[in-house]
Design a protein around this motif. Structure first.
Motif, PDB file in Angstrom:
ATOM      1  N   UNK A   1      50.183  36.887   0.313  1.00 37.39           N
ATOM      2  CA  UNK A   1      48.997  36.095  -0.022  1.00 37.39           C
ATOM      3  C   UNK A   1      47.768  36.644   0.692  1.00 37.39           C
ATOM      4  N   UNK A   2      46.623  36.504   0.063  1.00 33.40           N
ATOM      5  CA  UNK A   2      45.328  36.760   0.692  1.00 33.40           C
ATOM      6  C   UNK A   2      44.804  35.427   1.179  1.00 33.40           C
ATOM      7  N   UNK A   3      44.402  35.352   2.422  1.00 33.85           N
ATOM      8  CA  UNK A   3      43.825  34.115   2.958  1.00 33.85           C
ATOM      9  C   UNK A   3      42.330  34.146   2.666  1.00 33.85           C
ATOM     10  N   UNK A   4      41.861  33.174   1.899  1.00 34.91           N
ATOM     11  CA  UNK A   4      40.458  33.114   1.498  1.00 34.91           C
ATOM     12  C   UNK A   4      39.640  32.184   2.381  1.00 34.91           C
ATOM     13  N   UNK A   5      40.297  31.285   3.095  1.00 34.57           N
ATOM     14  CA  UNK A   5      39.544  30.388   3.953  1.00 34.57           C
ATOM     15  C   UNK A   5      40.422  29.483   4.784  1.00 34.57           C
ATOM     16  N   UNK A   6      39.879  29.086   5.932  1.00 30.88           N
ATOM     17  CA  UNK A   6      40.498  28.140   6.853  1.00 30.88           C
ATOM     18  C   UNK A   6      39.615  26.905   6.924  1.00 30.88           C
ATOM     19  N   UNK A   7      40.217  25.747   6.969  1.00 30.46           N
ATOM     20  CA  UNK A   7      39.494  24.496   7.185  1.00 30.46           C
ATOM     21  C   UNK A   7      38.213  24.407   6.366  1.00 30.46           C
ATOM     22  N   UNK A   8      38.369  24.539   5.073  1.00 35.18           N
ATOM     23  CA  UNK A   8      37.220  24.496   4.176  1.00 35.18           C
ATOM     24  C   UNK A   8      36.840  23.048   3.916  1.00 35.18           C
ATOM     25  N   UNK A   9      35.628  22.705   4.260  1.00 35.64           N
ATOM     26  CA  UNK A   9      35.146  21.341   4.033  1.00 35.64           C
ATOM     27  C   UNK A   9      34.472  21.265   2.670  1.00 35.64           C
ATOM     28  N   UNK A  10      34.906  20.307   1.879  1.00 35.94           N
ATOM     29  CA  UNK A  10      34.316  20.068   0.564  1.00 35.94           C
ATOM     30  C   UNK A  10      34.010  18.579   0.467  1.00 35.94           C
ATOM     31  N   UNK A  11      33.211  18.189  -0.510  1.00 35.37           N
ATOM     32  CA  UNK A  11      32.966  16.748  -0.686  1.00 35.37           C
ATOM     33  C   UNK A  11      34.247  15.954  -0.976  1.00 35.37           C
ATOM     34  N   UNK A  12      35.259  16.633  -1.513  1.00 34.10           N
ATOM     35  CA  UNK A  12      36.519  15.961  -1.841  1.00 34.10           C
ATOM     36  C   UNK A  12      37.450  15.851  -0.641  1.00 34.10           C
TER      37      UNK A  12
END
Length: 124
Positions: free
Chosen positions: A32-43
């Motif tokens: 796998x490619x890691x695209x992000x850690x602890x991504x904050x979204x409105x959801x």
């Protein structure tokens, strides 16, 4: 807030970050490619966002005594928020728009290898 309680919270946050790093390493070993850690979204917050082939995996990381306990720790409401968050990120990034969004779980337990459950809740 008492000093002991703030230390407990800090220790829990540190343990959570360590679990996410272990989970990311495990996924990378699986291609796998890691695209992000602890991504904050409105959801909601996504622990890890990873891609392999045509799949965009929204990965929830849980450190529990068993896989069953980890699966049960994520409520139906939380799963729905995570799926919406993954779809929203994919919709905003042209390179991710054609990927299938999947909700995965990485369960970590003391003294055991990480357990990756792709599509852990099978649409539930």
């Amino acid at each position: 807030m008492s000093g002991g309680r703030s230390l407990t919270g800090a220790a829990a946050r540190l343990a959570g970050r360590r679990a996410e790093v272990w989970a990311a390493a495990w996924l990378m070993l699986k291609g796998y490619w890691i695209l992000g850690f602890r991504l904050r979204t409105p959801q909601g917050e996504i622990d890890l966002l990873a891609q392999r082939g045509g799949v965009l995996a929204v990965v929830e990381v849980k450190h529990r005594a068993s896989l069953e306990a980890a699966l049960e720790a994520v409520t139906q409401t939380q799963r729905e928020r995570l799926r919406r968050a993954g779809r929203a990120i994919a919709a905003r990034r042209p390179s991710l728009q054609n990927l299938a969004v999947r909700l995965d779980l990485i369960a970590l337990a003391p003294g055991r290898w990480p357990m990756h459950s792709p599509d852990a809740w099978k649409g539930g």
